[in-house]
Design an enzyme around this catalytic site. Structure first.
Site, mmCIF file in Angstrom:
data_model
loop_
_atom_site.group_PDB
_atom_site.id
_atom_site.type_symbol
_atom_site.label_atom_id
_atom_site.label_comp_id
_atom_site.label_asym_id
_atom_site.label_seq_id
_atom_site.Cartn_x
_atom_site.Cartn_y
_atom_site.Cartn_z
ATOM 1 N N GLY A 33 7.787 5.606 1.870
ATOM 2 C CA GLY A 33 7.469 5.594 3.294
ATOM 3 C C GLY A 33 8.054 4.378 3.977
ATOM 4 N N SER A 34 7.316 3.844 4.944
ATOM 5 C CA SER A 34 7.873 2.828 5.845
ATOM 6 C C SER A 34 8.167 1.491 5.186
ATOM 7 C CB SER A 34 6.929 2.612 7.028
ATOM 8 O OG SER A 34 6.865 3.788 7.819
ATOM 9 N N THR A 35 7.633 1.217 3.991
ATOM 10 C CA THR A 35 8.020 -0.026 3.321
ATOM 11 C C THR A 35 9.515 -0.010 2.995
ATOM 12 O OG1 THR A 35 7.387 0.927 1.170
ATOM 13 C CG2 THR A 35 5.727 -0.401 2.321
ATOM 14 N N ASN A 36 10.098 1.173 2.997
ATOM 15 C CA ASN A 36 11.532 1.314 2.707
ATOM 16 C C ASN A 36 12.404 0.931 3.909
ATOM 17 O OD1 ASN A 36 13.497 2.334 0.646
ATOM 18 N ND2 ASN A 36 14.021 3.753 2.293
ATOM 19 N N LYS A 37 11.796 0.754 5.075
ATOM 20 C CA LYS A 37 12.580 0.470 6.279
ATOM 21 C C LYS A 37 13.300 -0.875 6.226
ATOM 22 C CE LYS A 37 9.798 3.441 9.268
ATOM 23 N NZ LYS A 37 8.733 3.537 10.282
#
Length: 616
Positions: free
Chosen positions: A331-335
């Site tokens: 999810g958004s930790t990959n951004k």
């Protein structure tokens, strides 16, 4: 005339040949009687002759025995002596003492202690005393009276194993009780003083002392040592014959393995994640604490955790070190990786403005932000702080799929971290040439690519370390039988992004962990915190479809001089699903404990102001 002699034929008128008168044949002269047989006379043999024959036979037989005796005692004496010794000689295995596993400060997580294997010869226990003996043995060995009595009743056997892993004190007490034919054999027993502390990481051993899971299995050759041997002579009763020949090869003790884990921080991490898993009804949870400079794993906690003293009673899914083996979409930790690719390419700066709606069309799909909002102008820094999927996709389009794929790979996606953590998996990073139209958008914000918690913690270690990636390390070193400590080799340092890019991403993450960002619950008074929330749809392999959510938060502190990275993950929570609500509080608890335990001073500087929109 005179009658001719000899065989001259007689004439027909010969009275001896011619027929009698009247035609009757002539009579034969009577046969004279046989003379009587002489009487049988029993003649006795010569006694001297019989004696001589007997002596000859006896001499022959004795000569055979004498020859055989000469062969056995003279010519072949060494052969038979060796065979006799061989029948008396037995080879005993002298078990090697298995090395211990300790935390970074030497506190034992797994250790080996002496024990005894108790056995008895039932044939030497008189029936009148069996009941009394059974009661004494059962009480001391913690067995049922019926079980012991059943073994004593097998009086046609000469060996019955009563118990293994008996405390030496108990064994000595039983031997002094004068129980007939009771023996105690020295052995070793593996114990885990810390119980479930880092249980799945440490692992366990089987009945033969071989590692079956975790580091016990991964480092088995180092821990096990080498068994010794001893050849001794024993009598018919199994007792060693004193003053006889013996040969002994001493065992080589196993080496001790020192981990990078800090026992106290590990305890705090396990306590925090276990409480949160219960509070939100999650299926499982994970916490990783990592040193920024060395990438040494300070804590690796899972919930539920494995109690190593009762591992046989635990379900097999609890044997798995989820922190290194469970694969999920981040999810958004990959951004941060999308941000790194955008900043490194020069296509986007932190102040670059985007006109952001709450949805965006990506081929055949419409993708949305987590919360609906009117169209607004955002800087890239604000987009990361507010975790906008739409703005992240817009930035990724400026980078391109090939460059984004390359950056994901540089951060370690699609490959095992390689730091020696048992059970580590590589996750899933599809080749960019196979990405579907929508996948080229969803991967930008962490859907369509899979990682482990250890891989994601490594990403933030790289950012916190000024863009230099170091493989995670779990073993600090080993101590041999000579007492010398040998430190483990340090991991290879690889620059992934520039120091400038790392600093710019750190500023974005500090905004995300502020009150204006999605990770406000991760803030720690007195310390600057940089971090990112993550909320992703969860793929359930048992169902073969997406079901539930993965909530996460990962960050580091102090943001201006990073020392520690903390990641928390909750799988399939039932009470809420946003990472900022569920995982950020775990991060705060664990990081607060860790920085106090490490005596990290409070931050002396203040965070730069956050530019929320292009117009500010």
């Amino acid at each position: 005339m005179p009658r001719p002699r000899g065989g001259a034929p007689r004439g027909p008128g010969d009275p001896e040949r011619g027929p009698r008168r009247g035609g009757m044949p002539p009579r034969r002269p009577p046969v004279p009687p046989r003379p009587p047989r002489p009487p049988l006379v029993l003649r006795l043999g010569n006694p001297r002759r019989r004696i001589n024959i007997g002596m000859i036979v006896m001499t022959f037989i004795l000569s055979i025995f004498a020859g055989r005796l000469i062969q056995m005692q003279g010519l072949d004496s060494k052969i038979y002596e060796a065979k006799a010794v061989g029948q008396r000689m037995i080879t005993e295995v002298i078990p090697a003492k298995r090395g211990s596993i300790t935390d970074v400060n030497g506190h034992a997580l797994a250790m080996t202690v002496e024990a005894r294997e108790m056995a008895i010869d039932p044939s030497k226990v008189h029936p009148n005393v069996r009941a009394k003996v059974a009661n004494v043995l059962a009480a001391e060995l913690g067995k049922s009276q019926q079980e012991i009595a059943g073994k004593l009743a097998k009086d046609t056997t000469q060996y019955q194993l009563l118990a293994k892993d008996v405390d030496p004190v108990v064994a000595n007490r039983l031997l002094k009780a004068q129980i007939p034919a009771l023996t105690a054999k020295k052995q070793y027993k593996r114990i885990y003083p810390a119980g479930d502390l880092a249980g799945t990481l440490v692992g366990f051993v089987g009945v033969d002392g071989t590692g079956l899971g975790g580091l016990e299995e991964a480092k088995n050759s180092v821990l096990a040592g080498r068994d010794g041997k001893q050849r001794v002579e024993q009598g018919r009763d199994g007792q060693r014959i004193p003053m006889t020949h013996s040969q002994r090869q001493a065992p080589l003790e196993g080496s001790h393995v020192r981990l990078t884990i800090d026992r106290d921080i590990q305890w705090a991490a396990q306590k925090s994640i276990a409480e949160q898993v219960r509070a939100v009804g999650a299926e499982s949870g994970t916490v990783i604490v990592m040193d920024v400079k060395t990438a040494q794993v300070v804590a690796m906690a899972n919930a539920p955790e494995l109690d190593l003293n009762n591992w046989r009673q635990a379900p097999q899914e609890n044997y798995v070190n989820r922190a290194a083996a469970d694969v999920f979409e981040p999810g958004s930790t990959n951004k941060v990786i999308t941000a790194a690719a955008a900043l490194e390419s020069g296509a986007v700066r932190p102040t670059t403005s985007f006109r952001v709606k709450d949805n965006i069309r990506c081929y055949d799909r419409t993708l949305r932000d987590a919360e609906p909002h009117p169209t607004e102008t955002m800087t890239f820094q604000t987009a990361i702080a507010k975790s906008s999927n739409v703005a992240t996709i817009m930035a990724a389009r400026k980078v391109g799929s090939q460059r984004l794929h390359g950056m994901l790979k540089s951060f370690g996606f699609g490959a095992k971290p390689g730091g020696g953590v048992p059970g580590e998996e590589a996750g899933l990073l599809p080749d960019y040439k196979t990405w579907s139209g929508s996948q080229s958008c969803t991967i930008a914000y962490g859907q369509g690519v899979s990682v482990t918690a250890l891989q994601m913690a490594s990403v933030y270690q790289t950012i916190a370390n000024g863009g230099v990636r170091v493989p995670p390390q779990i073993v600090a070193g080993t101590t041999g039988e000579d007492g010398r400590f040998t430190a483990a080799a340090t991991g290879k340092q690889t620059r992934v992004v520039s120091d400038q890019t790392a600093k710019e991403i750190t500023a974005m993450l500090e905004s995300a962990a502020s009150e204006e960002g999605t990770g406000g619950l991760a803030a720690i008074p007195g310390y600057r915190v940089a971090g990112k929330t993550g909320t992703a749809n969860r793929y359930d392999p048992k169902l073969g479809r997406y079901d539930g959510y993965t909530a996460s938060f990962v960050g580091f502190a102090p943001a201006d001089a990073p020392r520690l990275v903390v990641l928390s993950v909750l799988q399939n929570p039932q009470k809420g699903h946003f990472g900022g609500q569920l995982a950020a509080p775990v991060f705060k608890q664990v990081m607060t404990f860790a920085i106090k335990s490490r005596k990290i001073p409070p931050t002396s500087s203040t965070a730069p102001p956050v530019r929320l929109s292009a117009g500010q």
